[in-house]
Motif scaffolding. Structure first.
Motif, PDB file in Angstrom:
ATOM      1  N   THR A 124      -2.808  18.163   5.315  1.00 33.06           N
ATOM      2  CA  THR A 124      -3.726  18.533   6.392  1.00 33.06           C
ATOM      3  C   THR A 124      -4.376  17.289   6.999  1.00 33.06           C
ATOM      4  OG1 THR A 124      -5.479  18.921   4.743  1.00 33.06           O
ATOM      5  CG2 THR A 124      -4.241  20.822   5.502  1.00 33.06           C
ATOM      6  N   GLY A 125      -4.641  16.295   6.176  1.00 33.47           N
ATOM      7  CA  GLY A 125      -5.175  15.042   6.698  1.00 33.47           C
ATOM      8  C   GLY A 125      -4.188  14.358   7.626  1.00 33.47           C
ATOM      9  N   ALA A 126      -2.915  14.395   7.260  1.00 36.53           N
ATOM     10  CA  ALA A 126      -1.872  13.808   8.116  1.00 36.53           C
ATOM     11  C   ALA A 126      -1.789  14.553   9.443  1.00 36.53           C
ATOM     12  CB  ALA A 126      -0.531  13.848   7.391  1.00 36.53           C
ATOM     13  N   ALA A 127      -1.980  15.879   9.420  1.00 39.31           N
ATOM     14  CA  ALA A 127      -1.965  16.663  10.666  1.00 39.31           C
ATOM     15  C   ALA A 127      -3.115  16.252  11.574  1.00 39.31           C
ATOM     16  CB  ALA A 127      -2.042  18.155  10.345  1.00 39.31           C
ATOM     17  N   LEU A 128      -4.280  15.977  10.987  1.00 43.38           N
ATOM     18  CA  LEU A 128      -5.420  15.531  11.793  1.00 43.38           C
ATOM     19  C   LEU A 128      -5.179  14.141  12.368  1.00 43.38           C
ATOM     20  CD1 LEU A 128      -8.364  16.810   9.559  1.00 43.38           C
ATOM     21  CD2 LEU A 128      -7.798  17.585  11.851  1.00 43.38           C
ATOM     22  N   LEU A 129      -4.551  13.266  11.601  1.00 43.92           N
ATOM     23  CA  LEU A 129      -4.216  11.937  12.127  1.00 43.92           C
ATOM     24  C   LEU A 129      -3.227  12.039  13.279  1.00 43.92           C
ATOM     25  CD1 LEU A 129      -3.873   9.717   8.907  1.00 43.92           C
ATOM     26  CD2 LEU A 129      -5.758   9.788  10.556  1.00 43.92           C
ATOM     27  N   ALA A 130      -2.276  12.964  13.158  1.00 46.62           N
ATOM     28  CA  ALA A 130      -1.317  13.167  14.249  1.00 46.62           C
ATOM     29  C   ALA A 130      -2.030  13.671  15.498  1.00 46.62           C
ATOM     30  CB  ALA A 130      -0.245  14.173  13.810  1.00 46.62           C
ATOM     31  N   ALA A 131      -3.018  14.561  15.311  1.00 45.57           N
ATOM     32  CA  ALA A 131      -3.786  15.051  16.458  1.00 45.57           C
ATOM     33  C   ALA A 131      -4.600  13.927  17.085  1.00 45.57           C
ATOM     34  CB  ALA A 131      -4.704  16.190  16.015  1.00 45.57           C
ATOM     35  N   ALA A 132      -5.112  13.026  16.244  1.00 44.73           N
ATOM     36  CA  ALA A 132      -5.901  11.904  16.761  1.00 44.73           C
ATOM     37  C   ALA A 132      -5.051  10.995  17.649  1.00 44.73           C
ATOM     38  CB  ALA A 132      -6.488  11.103  15.598  1.00 44.73           C
ATOM     39  N   ARG A 133      -3.800  10.814  17.312  1.00 47.47           N
ATOM     40  CA  ARG A 133      -2.924   9.942  18.099  1.00 47.47           C
ATOM     41  C   ARG A 133      -2.669  10.500  19.496  1.00 47.47           C
ATOM     42  NH1 ARG A 133       2.410   8.025  15.233  1.00 47.47           N
ATOM     43  NH2 ARG A 133       2.447   6.878  17.206  1.00 47.47           N
ATOM     44  N   ARG A 134      -2.827  11.803  19.654  1.00 48.92           N
ATOM     45  CA  ARG A 134      -2.560  12.431  20.952  1.00 48.92           C
ATOM     46  C   ARG A 134      -3.813  12.502  21.825  1.00 48.92           C
ATOM     47  NH1 ARG A 134       0.017  16.051  17.273  1.00 48.92           N
ATOM     48  NH2 ARG A 134       2.284  15.757  17.251  1.00 48.92           N
ATOM     49  N   THR A 135      -4.909  11.921  21.355  1.00 49.91           N
ATOM     50  CA  THR A 135      -6.170  11.960  22.096  1.00 49.91           C
ATOM     51  C   THR A 135      -6.409  10.619  22.759  1.00 49.91           C
ATOM     52  OG1 THR A 135      -7.029  13.489  20.429  1.00 49.91           O
ATOM     53  CG2 THR A 135      -8.626  12.485  21.903  1.00 49.91           C
ATOM     54  N   CYS A 136      -6.918  10.651  23.999  1.00 49.29           N
ATOM     55  CA  CYS A 136      -7.074   9.396  24.738  1.00 49.29           C
ATOM     56  C   CYS A 136      -8.448   8.753  24.549  1.00 49.29           C
ATOM     57  CB  CYS A 136      -6.782   9.605  26.226  1.00 49.29           C
ATOM     58  SG  CYS A 136      -7.806  10.855  27.025  1.00 49.29           S
ATOM     59  N   GLU A 137      -9.526   9.555  24.339  1.00 50.19           N
ATOM     60  CA  GLU A 137     -10.854   8.965  24.168  1.00 50.19           C
ATOM     61  C   GLU A 137     -10.973   8.316  22.801  1.00 50.19           C
ATOM     62  OE1 GLU A 137     -10.439  11.950  25.321  1.00 50.19           O
ATOM     63  OE2 GLU A 137     -11.522  12.198  27.216  1.00 50.19           O
ATOM     64  N   ALA A 138     -11.434   7.066  22.777  1.00 43.17           N
ATOM     65  CA  ALA A 138     -11.475   6.307  21.533  1.00 43.17           C
ATOM     66  C   ALA A 138     -12.418   6.927  20.515  1.00 43.17           C
ATOM     67  CB  ALA A 138     -11.888   4.866  21.819  1.00 43.17           C
ATOM     68  N   TYR A 139     -13.592   7.408  20.966  1.00 45.76           N
ATOM     69  CA  TYR A 139     -14.565   7.938  20.015  1.00 45.76           C
ATOM     70  C   TYR A 139     -14.092   9.266  19.411  1.00 45.76           C
ATOM     71  CZ  TYR A 139     -15.972  10.154  24.432  1.00 45.76           C
ATOM     72  OH  TYR A 139     -15.974  10.812  25.635  1.00 45.76           O
ATOM     73  N   VAL A 140     -13.449  10.107  20.234  1.00 48.63           N
ATOM     74  CA  VAL A 140     -12.897  11.360  19.721  1.00 48.63           C
ATOM     75  C   VAL A 140     -11.741  11.058  18.774  1.00 48.63           C
ATOM     76  CG1 VAL A 140     -11.756  13.520  20.327  1.00 48.63           C
ATOM     77  CG2 VAL A 140     -13.619  12.661  21.748  1.00 48.63           C
ATOM     78  N   GLN A 141     -10.906  10.126  19.170  1.00 46.35           N
ATOM     79  CA  GLN A 141      -9.781   9.725  18.332  1.00 46.35           C
ATOM     80  C   GLN A 141     -10.267   9.210  16.982  1.00 46.35           C
ATOM     81  OE1 GLN A 141      -7.375   6.152  19.400  1.00 46.35           O
ATOM     82  NE2 GLN A 141      -5.724   7.628  19.664  1.00 46.35           N
ATOM     83  N   GLY A 142     -11.343   8.409  17.015  1.00 41.38           N
ATOM     84  CA  GLY A 142     -11.879   7.853  15.776  1.00 41.38           C
ATOM     85  C   GLY A 142     -12.425   8.914  14.842  1.00 41.38           C
ATOM     86  N   LEU A 143     -13.130   9.908  15.391  1.00 41.75           N
ATOM     87  CA  LEU A 143     -13.696  10.956  14.551  1.00 41.75           C
ATOM     88  C   LEU A 143     -12.622  11.877  13.991  1.00 41.75           C
ATOM     89  CD1 LEU A 143     -16.909  11.843  16.594  1.00 41.75           C
ATOM     90  CD2 LEU A 143     -16.796  10.738  14.357  1.00 41.75           C
ATOM     91  N   LEU A 144     -11.600  12.172  14.805  1.00 41.15           N
ATOM     92  CA  LEU A 144     -10.474  12.954  14.291  1.00 41.15           C
ATOM     93  C   LEU A 144      -9.772  12.208  13.160  1.00 41.15           C
ATOM     94  CD1 LEU A 144      -8.583  14.634  17.286  1.00 41.15           C
ATOM     95  CD2 LEU A 144      -9.366  15.749  15.191  1.00 41.15           C
ATOM     96  N   ALA A 145      -9.577  10.909  13.372  1.00 45.81           N
ATOM     97  CA  ALA A 145      -8.934  10.092  12.337  1.00 45.81           C
ATOM     98  C   ALA A 145      -9.799  10.031  11.085  1.00 45.81           C
ATOM     99  CB  ALA A 145      -8.669   8.688  12.878  1.00 45.81           C
ATOM    100  N   LEU A 146     -11.127   9.968  11.272  1.00 40.21           N
ATOM    101  CA  LEU A 146     -12.034   9.944  10.127  1.00 40.21           C
ATOM    102  C   LEU A 146     -11.895  11.214   9.295  1.00 40.21           C
ATOM    103  CD1 LEU A 146     -14.401   8.765   8.511  1.00 40.21           C
ATOM    104  CD2 LEU A 146     -15.962   9.835  10.162  1.00 40.21           C
TER     105      LEU A 146
END
Length: 206
Positions: A124-146
Motif C-alpha cells: 500500500t505504501g508503494a501504491a501511494l508513492l506511485a500516486a505521488a509520482r503522478r502529482t504535479c504540485e511539489a507539496y502534495v507530492q511530498g505529503l503523498l510520498a510521506l
C-alpha cells in the motif's frame, strides 16, 4: 516539426498531471476520512489496554476493511468524473483482500499476522508513492510520498524487528498504534493542504 510534436506531448502530459491534481484536491474529504479511521484505530487500541491478540487483529482487520471501502468509493467517484482512479481501486481491493484473509483465519498467531501486515503495509505504501509520482504540485507530492514512506518503513520494521510469537498483545498493540498515528498525521496534513487547494480553486472559478 519534431520540436512542435515534443511541445505538444509535453503540454498534454502537464495537462494530465494538472487534471490528476485537481481530482485529488476535489476528493480531499476521502483522505480526511481515512485519516480519521487511522486515528480511531489508535485511540481504540490505546483505550482497550486488556485486549487479546485476537481482538487486536480483528480491530486492525476492521480498520483495513473500512479504509479499503473509503478508497474504493473515492476511486469510483473519480472514475465517474473521468479522473485517474486505478491506484485507489487497487489499494482498496488490496485492503479488502487483506482484511478477508485475517477474518477467515481467526486463530492467526502473532508471527503470521506480522508477516501479512508487513506485506500489506509495503504494497500500500508503494501504491501511494506511485500516486505521488503522478502529482504535479511539489507539496502534495511530498505529503503523498510521506504517507507512502510511513507505510513502507513501518512494514519493513515490523518484518525485521517487530513482534514475534512470544510477544505480549501489548507489544503488538503499540506497534499498531505507532503505525496508525503516523499514517493518520500524514493523511491529515495532506487532506488539509488539498482542502485549501480545492477551496482556492473554487473561489478562483467564481
Amino acid at each position: 516539426m519534431s520540436a512542435s510534436n515534443s511541445t505538444d506531448r509535453t503540454n498534454v502530459t502537464m495537462a494530465h498531471a494538472d487534471s490528476r491534481s485537481k481530482g485529488l484536491a476535489r476528493n480531499w474529504w476521502a483522505i480526511a476520512i481515512r485519516a480519521v479511521l487511522a486515528a480511531g484505530l489508535a485511540i481504540g487500541i490505546f483505550r482497550g489496554s486488556t485486549y487479546t491478540l485476537a481482538t487486536l487483529v480483528l480491530l486492525f482487520a476492521a480498520y483495513v476493511a473500512a479504509d479499503g471501502v473509503a478508497a474504493i468509493v473515492a476511486g469510483l467517484l473519480r472514475m465517474k468524473r473521468g479522473e485517474f482512479w486505478q491506484t485507489l481501486i487497487f489499494e482498496g481491493t488490496l485492503n479488502l483482500f487483506f482484511a478477508g484473509a485475517i477474518l477467515v483465519w481467526p486463530a492467526i498467531v502473532a508471527t503470521a499476522f506480522v508477516g501479512l501486515a508487513s506485506i500489506w503495509a509495503v504494497v500500500t505504501g508503494a501504491a501511494l508513492l506511485a500516486a505521488a509520482r503522478r502529482t504535479c504540485e511539489a507539496y502534495v507530492q511530498g505529503l503523498l510520498a510521506l504517507a507512502g514512506l510511513v507505510s513502507i518503513v513501518w512494514g519493513l520494521l515490523m518484518a525485521s524487528i517487530g513482534p514475534t510469537s512470544d510477544s505480549a498483545p501489548d507489544t503488538v498493540g503499540w506497534w499498531l498504534i505507532g503505525y496508525a498515528l503516523s499514517f493518520a498525521a500524514a493523511l491529515l496534513m495532506l487532506s488539509c493542504v488539498l482542502q485549501r487547494q480545492y477551496n482556492q480553486s473554487a473561489w478562483c472559478s467564481e
